[in-house]
Design a protein around this motif. Structure first.
Motif, PDB file in Angstrom:
ATOM      1  N   ASP A 195       9.937  -7.617  38.220  1.00  0.00           N
ATOM      2  CA  ASP A 195       9.723  -6.758  39.762  1.00  0.00           C
ATOM      3  C   ASP A 195      11.149  -5.495  39.733  1.00  0.00           C
ATOM      4  OD1 ASP A 195       9.586  -4.535  41.500  1.00  0.00           O
ATOM      5  OD2 ASP A 195       7.115  -6.373  42.758  1.00  0.00           O
ATOM      6  N   ALA A 196      10.549  -4.063  39.216  1.00  0.00           N
ATOM      7  CA  ALA A 196      12.336  -3.235  39.452  1.00  0.00           C
ATOM      8  C   ALA A 196      12.919  -2.941  40.618  1.00  0.00           C
ATOM      9  CB  ALA A 196      11.832  -1.659  38.894  1.00  0.00           C
ATOM     10  N   ALA A 221       2.788   5.097  29.801  1.00  0.00           N
ATOM     11  CA  ALA A 221       3.562   5.847  29.129  1.00  0.00           C
ATOM     12  C   ALA A 221       5.026   5.401  29.091  1.00  0.00           C
ATOM     13  CB  ALA A 221       3.739   6.115  31.015  1.00  0.00           C
ATOM     14  N   HIS A 242     -12.350   0.670  29.526  1.00  0.00           N
ATOM     15  CA  HIS A 242     -11.559   1.572  29.211  1.00  0.00           C
ATOM     16  C   HIS A 242     -12.163   1.601  27.301  1.00  0.00           C
ATOM     17  CE1 HIS A 242      -7.854   0.241  32.202  1.00  0.00           C
ATOM     18  NE2 HIS A 242      -7.435   1.662  31.391  1.00  0.00           N
ATOM     19  N   ILE A 243     -12.017   2.749  27.448  1.00  0.00           N
ATOM     20  CA  ILE A 243     -12.812   3.324  26.155  1.00  0.00           C
ATOM     21  C   ILE A 243     -12.059   4.818  26.094  1.00  0.00           C
ATOM     22  CG2 ILE A 243     -14.377   4.440  25.431  1.00  0.00           C
ATOM     23  CD1 ILE A 243     -15.610   3.040  28.432  1.00  0.00           C
ATOM     24  N   TYR A 251      -4.402   9.860  35.045  1.00  0.00           N
ATOM     25  CA  TYR A 251      -4.275  10.273  33.281  1.00  0.00           C
ATOM     26  C   TYR A 251      -5.637   9.133  33.245  1.00  0.00           C
ATOM     27  CZ  TYR A 251       0.351  12.705  33.722  1.00  0.00           C
ATOM     28  OH  TYR A 251       1.457  13.509  33.919  1.00  0.00           O
ATOM     29  N   ASN A 252      -6.306   9.964  31.989  1.00  0.00           N
ATOM     30  CA  ASN A 252      -6.861   9.272  30.608  1.00  0.00           C
ATOM     31  C   ASN A 252      -5.391   8.818  30.083  1.00  0.00           C
ATOM     32  OD1 ASN A 252      -9.480   8.519  31.343  1.00  0.00           O
ATOM     33  ND2 ASN A 252     -10.123  10.803  30.797  1.00  0.00           N
ATOM     34  N   MET A 253      -5.959   8.264  28.671  1.00  0.00           N
ATOM     35  CA  MET A 253      -5.279   7.380  28.272  1.00  0.00           C
ATOM     36  C   MET A 253      -4.575   8.649  26.894  1.00  0.00           C
ATOM     37  SD  MET A 253      -6.577   4.193  26.145  1.00  0.00           S
ATOM     38  CE  MET A 253      -8.314   3.833  27.197  1.00  0.00           C
ATOM     39  N   GLU A 265       9.190  -4.881  32.966  1.00  0.00           N
ATOM     40  CA  GLU A 265       7.981  -4.853  33.391  1.00  0.00           C
ATOM     41  C   GLU A 265       7.289  -6.306  34.337  1.00  0.00           C
ATOM     42  OE1 GLU A 265       4.552  -3.701  33.103  1.00  0.00           O
ATOM     43  OE2 GLU A 265       4.487  -5.132  34.081  1.00  0.00           O
ATOM     44  N   LYS A 266       6.655  -5.764  35.694  1.00  0.00           N
ATOM     45  CA  LYS A 266       6.620  -6.839  36.695  1.00  0.00           C
ATOM     46  C   LYS A 266       5.470  -8.316  36.129  1.00  0.00           C
ATOM     47  CE  LYS A 266       4.286  -4.152  40.242  1.00  0.00           C
ATOM     48  NZ  LYS A 266       4.309  -3.525  40.927  1.00  0.00           N
ATOM     49  N   ARG A 294       0.807   7.346  35.565  1.00  0.00           N
ATOM     50  CA  ARG A 294      -0.255   7.739  36.880  1.00  0.00           C
ATOM     51  C   ARG A 294       0.321   7.255  38.099  1.00  0.00           C
ATOM     52  NH1 ARG A 294      -3.350   3.542  38.126  1.00  0.00           N
ATOM     53  NH2 ARG A 294      -2.371   1.106  37.657  1.00  0.00           N
ATOM     54  N   ASN A 345      -2.451  -1.454  32.207  1.00  0.00           N
ATOM     55  CA  ASN A 345      -4.055  -1.466  32.832  1.00  0.00           C
ATOM     56  C   ASN A 345      -5.152  -1.297  31.576  1.00  0.00           C
ATOM     57  OD1 ASN A 345      -3.541  -1.567  35.320  1.00  0.00           O
ATOM     58  ND2 ASN A 345      -4.541   0.465  35.811  1.00  0.00           N
TER      59      ASN A 345
HETATM   60  C1  LIG Z   1     -10.463   1.052  36.049  1.00  0.00           C
HETATM   61  C2  LIG Z   1     -10.139   2.215  35.439  1.00  0.00           C
HETATM   62  C3  LIG Z   1     -10.544   2.076  34.310  1.00  0.00           C
HETATM   63  C4  LIG Z   1     -10.273   3.415  33.025  1.00  0.00           C
HETATM   64  N1  LIG Z   1     -10.597   3.810  32.330  1.00  0.00           N
HETATM   65  C5  LIG Z   1     -10.234   4.579  31.388  1.00  0.00           C
HETATM   66  C6  LIG Z   1     -11.302   5.316  30.181  1.00  0.00           C
HETATM   67  O1  LIG Z   1     -12.113   4.359  29.625  1.00  0.00           O
HETATM   68  N2  LIG Z   1     -10.163   5.749  29.081  1.00  0.00           N
HETATM   69  C7  LIG Z   1      -9.393   6.135  29.262  1.00  0.00           C
HETATM   70  O2  LIG Z   1      -8.762   7.442  28.427  1.00  0.00           O
HETATM   71  N3  LIG Z   1      -8.073   6.004  30.663  1.00  0.00           N
HETATM   72  C8  LIG Z   1      -8.995   5.659  31.093  1.00  0.00           C
HETATM   73  N4  LIG Z   1      -8.302   5.133  32.487  1.00  0.00           N
HETATM   74  C9  LIG Z   1      -6.747   5.501  32.808  1.00  0.00           C
HETATM   75  C10 LIG Z   1      -6.022   4.583  31.981  1.00  0.00           C
HETATM   76  O3  LIG Z   1      -6.198   3.243  32.463  1.00  0.00           O
HETATM   77  C11 LIG Z   1      -4.177   5.318  32.207  1.00  0.00           C
HETATM   78  O4  LIG Z   1      -4.184   6.320  31.492  1.00  0.00           O
HETATM   79  C12 LIG Z   1      -3.120   4.338  32.051  1.00  0.00           C
HETATM   80  O5  LIG Z   1      -2.813   3.571  32.808  1.00  0.00           O
HETATM   81  C13 LIG Z   1      -1.956   4.951  32.238  1.00  0.00           C
HETATM   82  O6  LIG Z   1      -0.893   4.694  31.742  1.00  0.00           O
HETATM   83  P1  LIG Z   1       0.129   4.447  33.052  1.00  0.00           P
HETATM   84  O7  LIG Z   1       1.426   4.013  31.270  1.00  0.00           O
HETATM   85  O8  LIG Z   1       0.699   5.899  33.148  1.00  0.00           O
HETATM   86  O9  LIG Z   1      -0.057   3.630  33.663  1.00  0.00           O
HETATM   87  P2  LIG Z   1      -0.440   1.408  33.432  1.00  0.00           P
HETATM   88  O10 LIG Z   1      -1.191   1.341  32.523  1.00  0.00           O
HETATM   89  O11 LIG Z   1      -0.435   1.738  34.888  1.00  0.00           O
HETATM   90  O12 LIG Z   1       1.027   1.221  33.243  1.00  0.00           O
HETATM   91  C14 LIG Z   1       2.806   1.185  34.402  1.00  0.00           C
HETATM   92  C15 LIG Z   1       2.990   0.045  34.469  1.00  0.00           C
HETATM   93  O13 LIG Z   1       4.057  -0.157  35.508  1.00  0.00           O
HETATM   94  C16 LIG Z   1       4.527  -1.880  35.189  1.00  0.00           C
HETATM   95  N5  LIG Z   1       4.808  -1.508  37.066  1.00  0.00           N
HETATM   96  C17 LIG Z   1       4.557  -0.749  38.249  1.00  0.00           C
HETATM   97  N6  LIG Z   1       5.559  -1.632  38.905  1.00  0.00           N
HETATM   98  C18 LIG Z   1       6.692  -2.134  38.563  1.00  0.00           C
HETATM   99  C19 LIG Z   1       7.331  -2.271  39.746  1.00  0.00           C
HETATM  100  N7  LIG Z   1       7.936  -2.419  40.588  1.00  0.00           N
HETATM  101  N8  LIG Z   1       8.260  -3.421  38.391  1.00  0.00           N
HETATM  102  C20 LIG Z   1       7.987  -3.530  36.913  1.00  0.00           C
HETATM  103  N9  LIG Z   1       7.401  -3.356  37.173  1.00  0.00           N
HETATM  104  C21 LIG Z   1       5.807  -2.019  37.329  1.00  0.00           C
HETATM  105  C22 LIG Z   1       2.959  -1.822  36.041  1.00  0.00           C
HETATM  106  O14 LIG Z   1       3.029  -3.141  36.105  1.00  0.00           O
HETATM  107  C23 LIG Z   1       1.823  -1.837  34.679  1.00  0.00           C
HETATM  108  O15 LIG Z   1       1.866  -2.271  33.767  1.00  0.00           O
HETATM  109  C24 LIG Z   1      -8.936   3.959  33.488  1.00  0.00           C
HETATM  110  C25 LIG Z   1      -8.019   3.770  34.393  1.00  0.00           C
HETATM  111  C26 LIG Z   1      -8.492   2.783  35.831  1.00  0.00           C
HETATM  112  C27 LIG Z   1      -8.120   2.863  36.897  1.00  0.00           C
END
Ligand SMILES: Cc1cc2nc3c(=O)[nH]c(=O)nc-3n(C[C@H](O)[C@H](O)[C@H](O)COP(=O)(O)OP(=O)(O)OC[C@H]3O[C@@H](n4cnc5c(N)ncnc54)[C@H](O)[C@@H]3O)c2cc1C
Length: 394
Positions: A218-219, A12, A57-58, A371-373, A31-32, A364, A39
């Motif tokens: 940490d924000a 995101a 993650h796939i 959300y998926n990727m 980023e914390k 998410r 993830n």
């Molecule tokens: C176990 C698991 C398996 C998965 N497998 C798949 C898969 O196979 N295929 C697929 O398409 N999707 C998969 N997903 C979904 C995928 O992980 C998400 O789509 C993706 O993580 C969403 O991205 P995001 O940026 O919203 O969140 P994130 O990737 O979680 O990124 C959020 C970031 O914000 C940072 N952050 C949070 N709070 C703070 C703060 N206070 N200060 C500073 N930084 C902060 C976090 O450290 C993190 O780096 C899976 C999810 C899980 C839980």
């Protein structure tokens, strides 16, 4: 002076940072964690094996635009994910298919069930176990109940720690049986993995000179969102640029309306001095074991001969657990728990900040949504448009 602050360097945050930097905006990413990628972060461990630090993650999608977009940041190879499940001591394809059926039932019984199924449903289609359980034919019904018991009930109880009667029927409805021999886990048009791992995608997204990334920040310690004055503060000074928040909405708003709960996973990595631990990347354990699945990472790179032949391997066992932000082990919030109460609470948070025009939530944790990727990338690109529209209106 930064035009935009983005909290979180997962998909995101990184997609939005990349797109806004492209149009000349100065972007600060906070980023914390110690690393970017959210993830999807991937690294090589001491065994030299590429590891997905936050669980396997796939990448798979039917959205051609999203796949094209991602190809701007990395090279991909075709990877069709196959999962086996340990049922009654046998490793059988998951989703349950005709091979699973033939492995677990006698020859005659398997033929009877297959014939009954194909007299009613089309071959090579996926059908919900709910439809099978509700079928009036006794043979089909009994087969549906078998799959429900062996693949679904205990797995779900482990994953969510709730009694099966509390599981929403829409969840059960999503559990499929494949009426044929297709043993791919996904049927999506685009199933690919990045050749050099996921982290490279994020490095390339964030490499613009318009982007500054600050890690281990940490924000919560630097940003305040004041819902009385509708103002945002960074390091105690009012910030009038755009804030994109991809961390947890309840956390940044001080848990004002209570906590939004998550399921977490205790991830246990094990290293072995052997060539292979299991035949595929992921084996599900729906029943007896306390963990839900084991991932052996080297299978994500079938074309890498050196890795394949290496006499070392690393696996991951996943033990589902409730997320507790006060736990000293500091587990990660993974899966949102969608029920009416939690959705209502999330809406309260969202409404409380609706008048802050320079604040955007995405991802998410921020949107309390699975959300998926591919869907989070699509969503991030929509948020970019919203931000641009907001600037144009000013
Ligand atoms: C176990 C698991 C398996 C998965 N497998 C798949 C898969 O196979 N295929 C697929 O398409 N999707 C998969 N997903 C979904 C995928 O992980 C998400 O789509 C993706 O993580 C969403 O991205 P995001 O940026 O919203 O969140 P994130 O990737 O979680 O990124 C959020 C970031 O914000 C940072 N952050 C949070 N709070 C703070 C703060 N206070 N200060 C500073 N930084 C902060 C976090 O450290 C993190 O780096 C899976 C999810 C899980 C839980």
């Amino acid at each position: 002076m930064n035009d935009v602050i983005i909290v979180g360097a997962g998909f995101a945050g990184s997609v939005i940072a990349c797109e806004l930097a492209k149009i000349g905006k100065k972007v600060l990413v906070i980023e914390k964690r110690e690393q970017i990628g959210g993830n999807m972060y991937e690294y090589r461990d001491t065994n030299g094996i590429p590891i997905h630090k936050y669980g396997p993650h796939i990448f798979h999608t039917n959205n051609e635009e999203v796949f094209k977009y991602l190809q701007n940041f990395a090279e991909f190879f075709k990877y069709e994910h196959r999962v086996l499940g340990k049922i009654d001591g046998e490793l059988v394809p998951i989703p349950f298919n005709f091979t699973s059926l033939e492995k677990l039932f006698s020859k005659e019984k398997a033929i009877t069930i297959k014939n009954k199924l194909l007299s009613k449903y089309d071959k090579d289609t996926k059908i919900s176990i709910l439809d099978l359980i509700n079928d009036e034919d006794e043979v089909i019904k009994e087969f549906g109940q078998y799959v429900y018991e062996k693949v679904f009930i205990h797995y779900t109880a482990k994953q969510w720690e709730i009694p099966v009667e509390k599981v929403d029927s829409s969840v059960i409805n999503r559990v499929p049986v494949m009426l044929g021999y297709d043993d791919r886990y996904f049927q999506d048009t685009y199933q690919y993995m990045p050749k050099n791992g996921f982290t490279e995608i994020f490095k390339n997204m964030l490499k613009s000179e318009n982007i500054t990334v600050e890690l281990k920040q940490d924000a919560v310690n630097r940003i305040k969102i004041d819902i009385d004055s509708n103002k945002i503060f960074l390091d105690n000074k009012e910030f009038q640029g755009t804030l994109v928040y991809t961390g947890a909405i309840d956390e940044i708003l001080g848990y004002k309306f209570g906590e939004l709960p998550y399921r977490s996973i205790n991830l246990v990595f094990e290293q072995y001095q052997s060539n292979e631990y299991q035949p595929v990347a992921v084996v599900n354990y729906p029943n007896e074991e306390k963990f839900t699945r084991i991932t052996e990472f080297k299978h994500f790179y079938p074309m890498d001969k050196e890795l394949r032949e290496k006499n070392k391997t690393t696996i991951l066992k996943e033990y589902p657990i409730m997320y507790n932000r006060k736990d000293p082990k500091n587990l990660t919030p993974y899966y949102v728990i969608t029920n009416n109460d939690n959705i209502k609470r999330y809406e309260q948070y969202k409404n409380s900040v609706k008048d802050i025009k320079n604040l955007f939530f995405c991802g998410r944790l921020a949107e309390y949504k699975y959300y998926n990727m591919d869907t989070v990338i699509e969503r991030a690109l929509q948020v970019v448009k919203k931000i641009e529209n907001n600037w144009e209106e000013k």
